[in-house]
Design a protein around this motif. Structure first.
Motif, PDB file in Angstrom:
ATOM      1  N   GLN A 156      -7.268   3.726   5.968  1.00  0.00           N
ATOM      2  CA  GLN A 156      -7.416   2.713   7.019  1.00  0.00           C
ATOM      3  C   GLN A 156      -6.152   2.594   7.854  1.00  0.00           C
ATOM      4  OE1 GLN A 156      -8.540  -0.462   4.350  1.00  0.00           O
ATOM      5  NE2 GLN A 156     -10.695  -0.350   4.947  1.00  0.00           N
ATOM      6  N   THR A 157      -5.003   2.782   7.227  1.00  0.00           N
ATOM      7  CA  THR A 157      -3.731   2.731   7.965  1.00  0.00           C
ATOM      8  C   THR A 157      -3.695   3.773   9.074  1.00  0.00           C
ATOM      9  OG1 THR A 157      -2.542   1.896   6.019  1.00  0.00           O
ATOM     10  CG2 THR A 157      -1.219   2.988   7.736  1.00  0.00           C
ATOM     11  N   ASP A 199      -8.439   1.934  -4.393  1.00  0.00           N
ATOM     12  CA  ASP A 199      -8.077   0.899  -3.414  1.00  0.00           C
ATOM     13  C   ASP A 199      -6.903   1.355  -2.560  1.00  0.00           C
ATOM     14  OD1 ASP A 199      -9.959  -1.147  -3.848  1.00  0.00           O
ATOM     15  OD2 ASP A 199      -8.842  -1.916  -5.569  1.00  0.00           O
ATOM     16  N   SER A 200      -5.915   1.954  -3.208  1.00  0.00           N
ATOM     17  CA  SER A 200      -4.723   2.400  -2.485  1.00  0.00           C
ATOM     18  C   SER A 200      -5.033   3.538  -1.523  1.00  0.00           C
ATOM     19  CB  SER A 200      -3.647   2.834  -3.486  1.00  0.00           C
ATOM     20  OG  SER A 200      -3.277   1.763  -4.321  1.00  0.00           O
ATOM     21  N   HIS A 260     -14.778   4.595  -6.036  1.00  0.00           N
ATOM     22  CA  HIS A 260     -13.814   3.668  -6.623  1.00  0.00           C
ATOM     23  C   HIS A 260     -13.994   3.573  -8.136  1.00  0.00           C
ATOM     24  CE1 HIS A 260     -11.893  -0.118  -7.670  1.00  0.00           C
ATOM     25  NE2 HIS A 260     -11.351  -0.198  -6.475  1.00  0.00           N
ATOM     26  N   TRP A 264      -1.837  11.145  -0.209  1.00  0.00           N
ATOM     27  CA  TRP A 264      -2.792  10.329   0.557  1.00  0.00           C
ATOM     28  C   TRP A 264      -2.473  10.396   2.041  1.00  0.00           C
ATOM     29  CZ3 TRP A 264      -1.772   5.486  -2.936  1.00  0.00           C
ATOM     30  CH2 TRP A 264      -2.402   5.665  -4.178  1.00  0.00           C
ATOM     31  N   GLN A 283     -16.586   2.034   0.543  1.00  0.00           N
ATOM     32  CA  GLN A 283     -16.322   2.299  -0.865  1.00  0.00           C
ATOM     33  C   GLN A 283     -17.589   2.112  -1.692  1.00  0.00           C
ATOM     34  OE1 GLN A 283     -12.655   1.110  -2.833  1.00  0.00           O
ATOM     35  NE2 GLN A 283     -11.953   0.096  -0.971  1.00  0.00           N
ATOM     36  N   ASP A 296      -6.744   2.104   1.445  1.00  0.00           N
ATOM     37  CA  ASP A 296      -5.779   1.418   2.296  1.00  0.00           C
ATOM     38  C   ASP A 296      -5.022   2.419   3.161  1.00  0.00           C
ATOM     39  OD1 ASP A 296      -4.161  -0.607   3.355  1.00  0.00           O
ATOM     40  OD2 ASP A 296      -2.753  -0.531   1.683  1.00  0.00           O
ATOM     41  N   CYS A 297      -4.644   3.543   2.570  1.00  0.00           N
ATOM     42  CA  CYS A 297      -3.929   4.575   3.320  1.00  0.00           C
ATOM     43  C   CYS A 297      -4.808   5.144   4.431  1.00  0.00           C
ATOM     44  CB  CYS A 297      -3.476   5.689   2.383  1.00  0.00           C
ATOM     45  SG  CYS A 297      -2.480   6.970   3.173  1.00  0.00           S
ATOM     46  N   SER A 329      -4.932  11.671   4.985  1.00  0.00           N
ATOM     47  CA  SER A 329      -5.301  10.688   6.004  1.00  0.00           C
ATOM     48  C   SER A 329      -4.822  11.091   7.387  1.00  0.00           C
ATOM     49  CB  SER A 329      -4.733   9.316   5.635  1.00  0.00           C
ATOM     50  OG  SER A 329      -5.185   8.900   4.360  1.00  0.00           O
TER      51      SER A 329
END
Length: 421
Positions: A138-139, A131-132, A125, A107, A146, A135-136, A111
Motif C-alpha cells: 500500500q505504501t 500485515d506488514s 494472511h 517487500w 487480504q 502495508d508495504c 512492491s
C-alpha cells in the motif's frame, strides 16, 4: 572481537590485547588460511526463529580481511553466491538479487518493481508478516485485498480461487512460513491455483523463514518471486536481503509503464550489477556487504556441496521439528498451528500451559543458556513463545542442540510448576 578467543594458529597462539600484532597473527589474519582451526567463543544457544546459530567456518569467513568490492577476487565469490542461491531453489534461470539489507527490503523490491500504483495485490494472511507485506504494498500505491486465516491456520484454497475469479490481481503474496505463528502454507498448491485461474498473476512467496529449511521447487512449482534473508535457514549472520525473481517476473518489471518508485530497491539499478558479478566482473551501484558475502559463500558451499544433500537437509529439519513438538506437547505445551499439516519444520510456536505466562518460562530457559523468542502475533502475543530449529542446530547432531532444547523445556516447566505448588 571476543569470537576470536579460541582461534588456534599453526604456531604460537595469541591473546587479543597483548600479542595481537605479532608476525604470526598478522599473517594469519591476512591470509585466512583454511589450515587454521577457529572455534567460536562459548555463548548461549540461540534458538529463536532467526538469527540462528552459524557454523565456525561461516563466522570465520565473516572475518575475512577487508576487500575491495570492485576486485576480481570478490567478484568471483559474489558470482558463486548468485549461482548457488539459484541452486538452493531448484531454479535454472531465476535472477537472484543479493543486496545489503534485512528481509524487509524484499517487500520493497516486490512492491516497487512489480506492482505499479493503482494495481491490485492479493495478500494471503497467516500472521503478522502478511500485515506488514500488505502495508508495504500500500505504501507503494497498490490496492490490497487480504484473505485472512484463523490464528494458527492457513487460508482456504477455495477462497483464493474465488478471489482470483472475481478480480484481476498483479500479484498474490503468501508467507511460506509465518514467523509469528510457525504456520506453513502450501505454496505449491497456491501456485497451482494461480496458474489455473489467473496465469498472468505473479506468485510471490515471502520465504524468509522457509528457504533452506523447507523444500522450494521454484521452477517446477511456478513461483515467480522468493523473498528471503541471510540469517535464518541460510545460516549466515543478518544483513543480506535475498530476492530471487523468475524470468517471467523480470519481464513484467521490464515492461512496466511507470517509473520504479524506489531508488535503493530499484531493479533498474541492481539488475546490471547482479549480471555483472555473475559474469565475474565487478560493477557498482551501492557498496555490497563484502564480508557478509564471504560468510554467505561459506554457508552456501556447506549447503550445496556438503555431506548432507538438500533433500536430506529437509528431512533432518522435519525430524528435528517432530522431536521438539512431540516432546513439548507431551509435557503440556500446545502448538499454535492448528494441525500437523500446517506446522513449519524450521520453527515451533507453543502456547504456555494453563496457568503459566512468559515470565514463568522464558527467563528460566535463558538461565539454562537457551535463548527463545517471545510472542509476536498481536491476537495471542502474551500467550505463547517461539523456538527456531534451523541450519546447523539440526544438521549437526553432534552439537546436541535439539537435545538441549528439549531437556531445557522439560526442566523449565518442572521448575515453574514447583514454584507454584
Amino acid at each position: 572481537m571476543s569470537a576470536f578467543r579460541n582461534l588456534q594458529l599453526p604456531s604460537k597462539s595469541f591473546a587479543l590485547g597483548r600479542s595481537f600484532f605479532n608476525r604470526t597473527s598478522v599473517l594469519a589474519r591476512r591470509n585466512m588460511s583454511t589450515e587454521q582451526k577457529f572455534v567460536q567463543a562459548p555463548h548461549k544457544l540461540l534458538v529463536i526463529p532467526g538469527p540462528i546459530e552459524v557454523t565456525d567456518e561461516v563466522l570465520f569467513a565473516n572475518a575475512h580481511p577487508s576487500m575491495s568490492h570492485m576486485s576480481l577476487d570478490f567478484a568471483a565469490v559474489f558470482g558463486d553466491c548468485i549461482r548457488m542461491t539459484r541452486d538452493i531453489l531448484y531454479s535454472k534461470d531465476a535472477q537472484p538479487f543479493l543486496i545489503a539489507g534485512s528481509g524487509t527490503l524484499g517487500w520493497d523490491q516486490v512492491s516497487a518493481n512489480l506492482v505499479e500504483p493503482g494495481e491490485n495485490a492479493l495478500v494471503l494472511h497467516t500472521g503478522y508478516f502478511a500485515d506488514s507485506f500488505a502495508d508495504c504494498l500500500q505504501t507503494y500505491g497498490a490496492k490490497v485485498d487480504q484473505i485472512k486465516a484463523e490464528v494458527g491456520g492457513v487460508v482456504n484454497e477455495a477462497d483464493v480461487e474465488s478471489a482470483l475469479k472475481a478480480k484481476k490481481y498483479k500479484v498474490v503474496t503468501v508467507t511460506h512460513v509465518d514467523t509469528s505463528t510457525a504456520v506453513l502454507s502450501n505454496i505449491k498448491a497456491i501456485a497451482e491455483i494461480v496458474k489455473k485461474v489467473s496465469p498472468e498473476t505473479l506468485v510471490v512467496s515471502d520465504a524468509v523463514c522457509a528457504v533452506a529449511s523447507e523444500e522450494i521447487q521454484m521452477d517446477a512449482w511456478g513461483i515467480d518471486v522468493v523473498i528471503t534473508a541471510s540469517q535464518k535457514g541460510l545460516g549466515t549472520p543478518p544483513g543480506l536481503s535475498i530476492v530471487v525473481a523468475s524470468q517471467k517476473a523480470i519481464k513484467v518489471f521490464e515492461s512496466r509503464s511507470t517509473p520504479v518508485t524506489s531508488y535503493y530497491a530499484s531493479w533498474k539499478k541492481w539488475l546490471p550489477i547482479m549480471k555483472s558479478y555473475e559474469s565475474n566482473t565487478a560493477s557498482y551501484f551501492a557498496t555490497p556487504p563484502v564480508n557478509l558475502i564471504y560468510a554467505y559463500h561459506a554457508s552456501l558451499t556447506q549447503i550445496t556441496t556438503g555431506s548432507v544433500s538438500l533433500q536430506q537437509r529437509f528431512a533432518l529439519h522435519q525430524a528435528a521439528s517432530r522431536r521438539i513438538k512431540d516432546a513439548a506437547e507431551e509435557i503440556g505445551f500446545r502448538s499454535v498451528p492448528v494441525s500437523e499439516e500446517v506446522r513449519a519444520n524450521g520453527m515451533t510456536a507453543l502456547y504456555f500451559p494453563e496457568g503459566f505466562v512468559a515470565s514463568d518460562i522464558v527467563p528460566r530457559l535463558l538461565k539454562k543458556d537457551v535463548v527463545v523468542a517471545g510472542g509476536l502475533h498481536g491476537a495471542i502475543k502474551e500467550k505463547y513463545f517461539r523456538i527456531g530449529h534451523m541450519g546447523v542446530s539440526v544438521i549437526d547432531p553432534q552439537r546436541g542442540d535439539v537435545d538441549k532444547v528439549i531437556n531445557a523445556l522439560k526442566e523449565t516447566l518442572a521448575e515453574a510448576k514447583a514454584s507454584k505448588a
